[in-house]
Structures are given as C-alpha cells and as structure tokens.
Design a protein around this motif. Structure first.
Motif, PDB file in Angstrom:
ATOM      1  N   LYS A   1       0.823  -1.201   0.000  1.00  0.00           N
ATOM      2  CA  LYS A   1       0.000   0.000   0.000  1.00  0.00           C
ATOM      3  C   LYS A   1       0.859   1.253   0.000  1.00  0.00           C
ATOM      4  CE  LYS A   1      -4.141  -2.031   2.031  1.00  0.00           C
ATOM      5  NZ  LYS A   1      -5.232  -1.861   3.014  1.00  0.00           N
ATOM      6  N   ALA A   2       0.229   2.365  -0.359  1.00  0.00           N
ATOM      7  CA  ALA A   2       0.953   3.629  -0.440  1.00  0.00           C
ATOM      8  C   ALA A   2       1.538   4.010   0.915  1.00  0.00           C
ATOM      9  CB  ALA A   2       0.036   4.730  -0.953  1.00  0.00           C
ATOM     10  N   VAL A   3       0.837   3.662   2.007  1.00  0.00           N
ATOM     11  CA  VAL A   3       1.341   3.913   3.358  1.00  0.00           C
ATOM     12  C   VAL A   3       1.493   2.563   4.042  1.00  0.00           C
ATOM     13  CG1 VAL A   3       0.993   5.097   5.552  1.00  0.00           C
ATOM     14  CG2 VAL A   3       0.142   6.130   3.420  1.00  0.00           C
ATOM     15  N   GLN A   4       2.711   2.233   4.433  1.00  0.00           N
ATOM     16  CA  GLN A   4       2.987   0.964   5.096  1.00  0.00           C
ATOM     17  C   GLN A   4       3.502   1.260   6.499  1.00  0.00           C
ATOM     18  OE1 GLN A   4       2.420  -2.030   3.575  1.00  0.00           O
ATOM     19  NE2 GLN A   4       2.877  -3.148   5.461  1.00  0.00           N
ATOM     20  N   PHE A   5       2.826   0.734   7.518  1.00  0.00           N
ATOM     21  CA  PHE A   5       3.152   0.968   8.926  1.00  0.00           C
ATOM     22  C   PHE A   5       3.749  -0.312   9.494  1.00  0.00           C
ATOM     23  CE2 PHE A   5       2.148   1.454  13.468  1.00  0.00           C
ATOM     24  CZ  PHE A   5       2.533   2.766  13.694  1.00  0.00           C
ATOM     25  N   VAL A   6       5.058  -0.256   9.826  1.00  0.00           N
ATOM     26  CA  VAL A   6       5.745  -1.410  10.409  1.00  0.00           C
ATOM     27  C   VAL A   6       6.054  -1.065  11.853  1.00  0.00           C
ATOM     28  CG1 VAL A   6       7.725  -2.953  10.265  1.00  0.00           C
ATOM     29  CG2 VAL A   6       6.747  -1.983   8.165  1.00  0.00           C
ATOM     30  N   HIS A   7       5.491  -1.827  12.783  1.00  0.00           N
ATOM     31  CA  HIS A   7       5.697  -1.489  14.193  1.00  0.00           C
ATOM     32  C   HIS A   7       5.928  -2.759  15.005  1.00  0.00           C
ATOM     33  CE1 HIS A   7       1.592  -2.582  15.940  1.00  0.00           C
ATOM     34  NE2 HIS A   7       1.486  -2.850  14.649  1.00  0.00           N
ATOM     35  N   GLY A   8       6.366  -2.555  16.234  1.00  0.00           N
ATOM     36  CA  GLY A   8       6.576  -3.701  17.094  1.00  0.00           C
ATOM     37  C   GLY A   8       7.539  -3.383  18.213  1.00  0.00           C
ATOM     38  N   ALA A   9       7.881  -4.429  18.935  1.00  0.00           N
ATOM     39  CA  ALA A   9       8.734  -4.298  20.114  1.00  0.00           C
ATOM     40  C   ALA A   9      10.164  -3.985  19.720  1.00  0.00           C
ATOM     41  CB  ALA A   9       8.676  -5.594  20.919  1.00  0.00           C
ATOM     42  N   SER A  10      10.941  -3.583  20.715  1.00  0.00           N
ATOM     43  CA  SER A  10      12.359  -3.292  20.485  1.00  0.00           C
ATOM     44  C   SER A  10      13.107  -4.575  20.159  1.00  0.00           C
ATOM     45  CB  SER A  10      12.966  -2.636  21.735  1.00  0.00           C
ATOM     46  OG  SER A  10      12.309  -1.412  22.011  1.00  0.00           O
TER      47      SER A  10
ATOM     48  N   ILE B   1       8.254   3.291  10.215  1.00  0.00           N
ATOM     49  CA  ILE B   1       8.743   2.295  11.176  1.00  0.00           C
ATOM     50  C   ILE B   1       8.506   2.861  12.570  1.00  0.00           C
ATOM     51  CG2 ILE B   1      10.696   0.856  11.834  1.00  0.00           C
ATOM     52  CD1 ILE B   1       9.888   0.595   8.881  1.00  0.00           C
ATOM     53  N   GLU B   2       7.825   2.118  13.430  1.00  0.00           N
ATOM     54  CA  GLU B   2       7.452   2.659  14.740  1.00  0.00           C
ATOM     55  C   GLU B   2       7.517   1.618  15.844  1.00  0.00           C
ATOM     56  OE1 GLU B   2       7.038   5.112  16.453  1.00  0.00           O
ATOM     57  OE2 GLU B   2       6.900   6.783  15.051  1.00  0.00           O
TER      58      GLU B   2
END
Length: 614
Positions: free
Chosen positions: A25-34, A582-583
């Motif tokens: 997708k045009a906006v890709q949100f990748v997140h998760g733990a350290s 990336i978050e």
C-alpha cells in the motif's frame, strides 16, 4: 517519463529459508517491540539503494547472506539482488524470488564504474538527466547520486530526533552536498554554471605558472625592439622629428613631380597615339594580306571561266557535218551544241561579275596602301617624339630618385620607431599584469548565501509545510519560516531544533513530506518514496523507551491524537508517493484496514503472529 520509485517487497535470503516484508500500500506501517529488526529493515532498504555496508544488528541476521528488493522504477518492475556483504548488484526484470537467467537485466556496482559495469546510481537514474550539484563553496561539483538522494527521503531513528537539518546526513563532509541536493529538488536548477574557484597549493602553482608566462612574454617582446635603450617619451620625440622631415621632403618631391607632370602627361598622350596607330597599322597589314589572297582567287576564276568559254566556242565550229569522234549526224548534235552555247554565255556573264569585284578590290587595296604609308610616317614621328620626351624626363629624374630614396629611409626609420612605441606599450601592459599576478592572493570561497534557494521556492515549501501542520492538528498557529542558513524551519518563531525529541521527529517528518508535495505540485523531480523511522516517538512509553521521559512540548502533543491525523494525512496523499513508517508504538485503531500494517511481536509473540523481521 519519470514516475519515480516504489518499493514493493524486501526479502532476506538465507540457506533454505527467507523472510520478507511487503509494501503493498501507499502507506505501510511497520511497528513492534524493540530488538525485533525494525532498524535493520530501514538499513536494508538503504543498503539496496547503494549504502556501502549493512550491520548485523540482530543475532538472527547471521544466517542470512543475501537481500532482494522488488521495486517499480518509472512504472517498470525490477528485482535487485545483493549479497550480504557485497559491493555488487544483480538486477532482473520483473518481480521474482529467485534468479532467473532469462530475466537478467544487468550487473551494477556500488560506486566506481568500470568499462564493463555501471554504478547502481546509473540504474536508479536511468531515466533522469544527471544534474550537477555543488560539492562545496569553492564551486567544485559532483553529480547527483542515489546515495546523496537517499539522505533526503530516508531518515533513521537517530537522525529523525536529531537537532540537525532534516536534509543533512551523518557525514559532515557531505553536508554541503546535501544542502545543494535539497536546493536542486526545491528549484529544479542545478549548479553546472557555477565557476570553480582555484584554491591553496593549486592556486599558488597556477600563479607561479602565470608569472613565468608573463615574464617570458615581456622578454620576448623586448627582443623585438629596434631601439632598446630609448623610452617611450624619447621615441615620441624622434617620431615627431621624423614627421617634420617627412613633411618637408614630401613638399620637395611634390615640386619635382610638378615639373615632370607636363612631360609625363604628354608622354601618356603620345604613347596612347602611338599604340592606337600601331594597332591600326597591324589591322591594315592583315587586311592587305587577306585582300591579296582574294585578288589571286579572282584572277584564277577569270582564267578558268575564259578557258571554259573558249572550249565551248571551238566545239560549236563545223557542227553540220558528221562528228569525227562519235559518228553522230548533225540532227542529233544540235541539242548538245545548244547546251554548249548556254555554258559559254554563263561563263562570260560570270567573268564580268568577277572582274567588277576585282576592280573594286583593287581600289580598296590601293586606298589601304596609302593609309599604310601615312601611318608608317606618323608612327615614325611619334616614336621620335617619345624618345625625345624620355630624354627630357631622364634629365630631371636623378634628383627625384634621390628624394625618393631619402623618403624611403625616413619612412623605414619612422616605422621602426612606431613599432617600438607599440611594443613598449605592450611590454608595459604585460609588466602591469605581471605585478598584479604577483600581488594576487588566494581567492576566497563563495558565500553560502550566494547559493540559497530562491525565495519563491522556499515560500512555496513553507506554505505546504504550514498546510501539513494544520492537517495533522499540530498545536500552534502554523506560521512557518525558512532558515536558509541552517536549511531548516522555524515554527511560530521557534527553531525546529529547540523542541523536544518527539516534536523534532514529527517536524523532521513534515519537512520531508512537504518537500515531496512541493516537487509534485511544481512538476519537479522527486523519487516519490519516504522512509521514516520513529516519526511518532512522542507517543512512546517513557518507562520502556530508550529515549526516556517526555519533555514539556512532547507531553502537550502526546495528549492529542496527532499520530492518527498524521497517518491519515499520509493516506490522503498516497497518490503522490510511497510512505514507509517504522514505529515502536501501536497502530491507531481507526486506521487499521486503511493503511498497510506489519507487526513484530517480539517476546510476546503467540501462535500465528510474527516475532520479528527475521
């Protein structure tokens, strides 16, 4: 046509295993733990854009030795493979998971192209004319590379919360280039016309060379002087004296020439008359010769016709008897005799005509002979007169010849003096330049303000920046000014770098997004991709995050739903580019299903969930 870059998938390849992340997708949100590989993901994208090396930042990475990245470049699908570590790329057409020789496109290197291999920049910029970018304030230049460009659209976590300008990289030696890349993107104008300033030892070497050349020129010019010991003033005095002598001699020559003028004029007239008479005499002689030939032809024709008439007469005598030769009777001979009679008459008539012409020709010839005699007498008289005039002129010529010789000598000396005056002026000019060269000091570099972006461009950028702040509900009045010295923004009178980490991160991100929108609106080049690591760090857990407690401005922003507005705004401009976020924080619930989400659960992973990147 330049549609830009879109990253579709990145694949980590190991022995009998692989791990991938999709960017559908045009906006890709990748997140998760350290410690789940989020930072490695950012670095891997950078690695596939030509970064020299990729760190093994998590233990799991040791079992992977290659990375593939599927992309669309200007609308065409490609897959890049790069060993980990390696300096070479293998590029294939289409999106593939393993190397297919039938789809092989080319090999590329990270840098330093060879005759056989281009650089990875050549691949990414295959449809972009390579702009020339300033390297420093001495006007030295470089070409835009994918590495310089990547610093504009990729921001790692350390950079995004930093106090430096969002377009300045980590290497201080590259900061000037980064600023000029930003200027190029903002204005569409490169720096190819900027003159390079010679500096340091190179300048001193050029200066010494220039001095040596000028000294050689002065010495060479001095060798051409006719009067090396005389100054320009002395030469001017000598030229004035020569001009006076020249004027006096010319007057004397004019007087002598005036005395000869009558003789010369009469000689011209006599010579012309002699030439005309000679030409007329030659013409008469030629005509007389031709008329003599014609007269002989007339006499020959008269003799032939007379013989012809006499023969006809004799053949008619005794024609009533039988012919002695052929035995014909008189009645058969009559017709032949009639023909002979006609022939005799015709011969007489022709003789009369020719004799008439002969007598006319004789009269004409006699007239020409008289003219010839008169012309010969006239020519003889003219030749005697011309001889007399030549003798008269020769008696007066010696004095004029001497005066001409004196005139030649004076003119020659004056030309030498004039040449020396000109050479001395050139010598003085080059001596002046020689002194100036010796006084020259190393030129100073350009002032940075000489290369600031145009006000119109920065005004457009600030206006877009303000629009974004309003759209994401950033606190304040959204008054944005551009600090050209620091290549950064001032928000409501506060420089961006004076805010807390979280506020700096979001303002850094807005900077990158505003640049992309500015380029799209003004039909300027931009790769169309933005990768941001931790832009929403404000919403961190103070107890768990390595960035510690929130500062005052961060606490105020953390109370708002700016993170949701921020992601929602990126979704609204998804037609302009691709945004990879990336978050560490969780996805706002209202946007699930709207933008692409990839979650790394880390130690808290359960069945069916992804633990980390690898």
């Amino acid at each position: 046509m330049n549609l830009g870059l879109r990253i579709k998938k990145i694949i980590f390849i190991g022995q009998d295993k692989s791990s991938e992340v999709n960017f559908n997708k045009a906006v890709q949100f990748v997140h998760g733990a350290s410690n789940t590989g989020k930072s490695l993901l950012v670095e891997a994208i950078d690695y596939m854009l030509g970064k020299s090396s990729l760190r093994q930042v998590i233990p799991q990475s040791a079992s992977y030795n290659e990375i593939a990245m599927q992309i669309d470049l200007d609308g065409k699908p490609f897959t890049l493979f790069r060993k980990w570590p390696s300096t070479d790329f293998e590029v294939y057409s289409e999106h593939i998971y393993s190397k297919d020789e039938s789809k092989f496109f080319n090999y590329y290197r990270v840098k330093n192209a060879t005759k056989k291999f281009d650089t990875i920049t050549d691949f990414y910029f295959q449809n972009l004319p390579r702009p020339t970018i300033l390297a420093n304030l001495f006007g030295e230049k470089t070409s835009l590379t994918i590495r310089l460009l990547s610093r504009v659209f990729i921001s790692d976590e350390e950079k995004i919360i930093g106090t430096k300008s969002p377009i300045v990289g980590g290497d201080s030696n590259e900061n000037s280039k980064n600023k000029y890349v930003f200027k190029y993107l903002l204005t569409g104008k490169d720096d190819s016309e900027v003159k390079v300033i010679t500096r340091g030892k190179e300048f001193q070497s050029e200066k010494r060379g220039q001095i040596d050349v000028l000294e050689d020129v002065v010495q060479s010019l001095a060798l051409g002087l006719n009067f090396p010991d005389e100054s320009i003033d002395s030469l001017d005095d000598r030229r004035a004296r020569l001009d006076t002598s020249l004027a006096e001699l010319l007057t004397t020559i004019d007087d002598s020439q005036e005395q000869l003028s009558e003789i010369v004029s009469e000689k011209k007239i006599v010579s012309q008359l002699l030439m005309t008479a000679s030409e007329r005499l030659n013409t008469i002689k030629a005509n007389l010769e031709n008329f003599g030939i014609l007269e002989r032809l007339y006499l020959t024709d008269i003799d032939r016709l007379s013989s012809q008439e006499e023969a006809a007469f004799l053949l008619r005598v005794g024609h009533y008897s039988e012919c002695y030769f052929c035995g014909k009777k008189p009645e058969s001979i009559c017709d032949d005799l009639s023909d002979l009679d006609m022939l005799a008459k015709a011969s007489k008539a022709e003789i009369v005509k020719i004799k008439s012409k002969y007598f006319e020709l004789s009269d004409t010839t006699a007239g020409l002979e008289r003219q010839k005699t008169d012309l010969c007498l006239g020519i003889d008289s003219l030749e005697k007169k011309l001889t007399y005039l030549d003798a008269q002129a020769e008696r007066r010529a010696p004095s004029l010849k001497l005066e001409d010789n004196n005139l030649s000598e004076i003119r020659k000396e004056r030309a030498s003096v004039q040449s020396d005056i000109k050479l001395n002026k050139q010598i003085n000019l080059f001596r002046k330049r020689l002194q100036e060269a010796e006084l020259n000091t190393s030129p100073k570099q350009y002032k940075s303000e000489e290369f600031y972006p145009e006000i119109e461009a920065t005004a457009s950028f600030c206006e877009i920046y303000s629009e974004i702040l309003a759209a994401i509900n950033f606190p304040g009045e959204h008054k944005v000014e551009f600090d050209t010295k620091n290549t950064d923004v001032v928000i409501d009178g506060v420089p961006r770098d004076l805010n807390g980490k979280g506020v700096r991160a979001i303002l850094h991100s807005v900077f990158k997004i505003a640049l992309l929108i500015h380029c799209k609106r003004n039909n300027l080049y931009h790769p169309g991709v933005i990768v941001l690591d931790s832009p929403l760090v404000t919403y961190r857990d103070p107890l768990k995050s390595k960035h510690g407690e929130l500062e005052g401005d961060e606490e105020e922003m953390a109370k708002t739903n700016l993170s949701e507005h921020f992601l929602n705004f990126l979704h609204s401009i998804g037609h302009m580019g691709q945004f990879i976020i990336i978050e560490n924080i969780d996805m706002p619930e209202g946007l699930r299903g709207v933008i692409g989400v990839e979650t790394f659960y880390g130690k808290n992973v359960t069945a069916g969930q992804r633990k980390g990147l690898l």
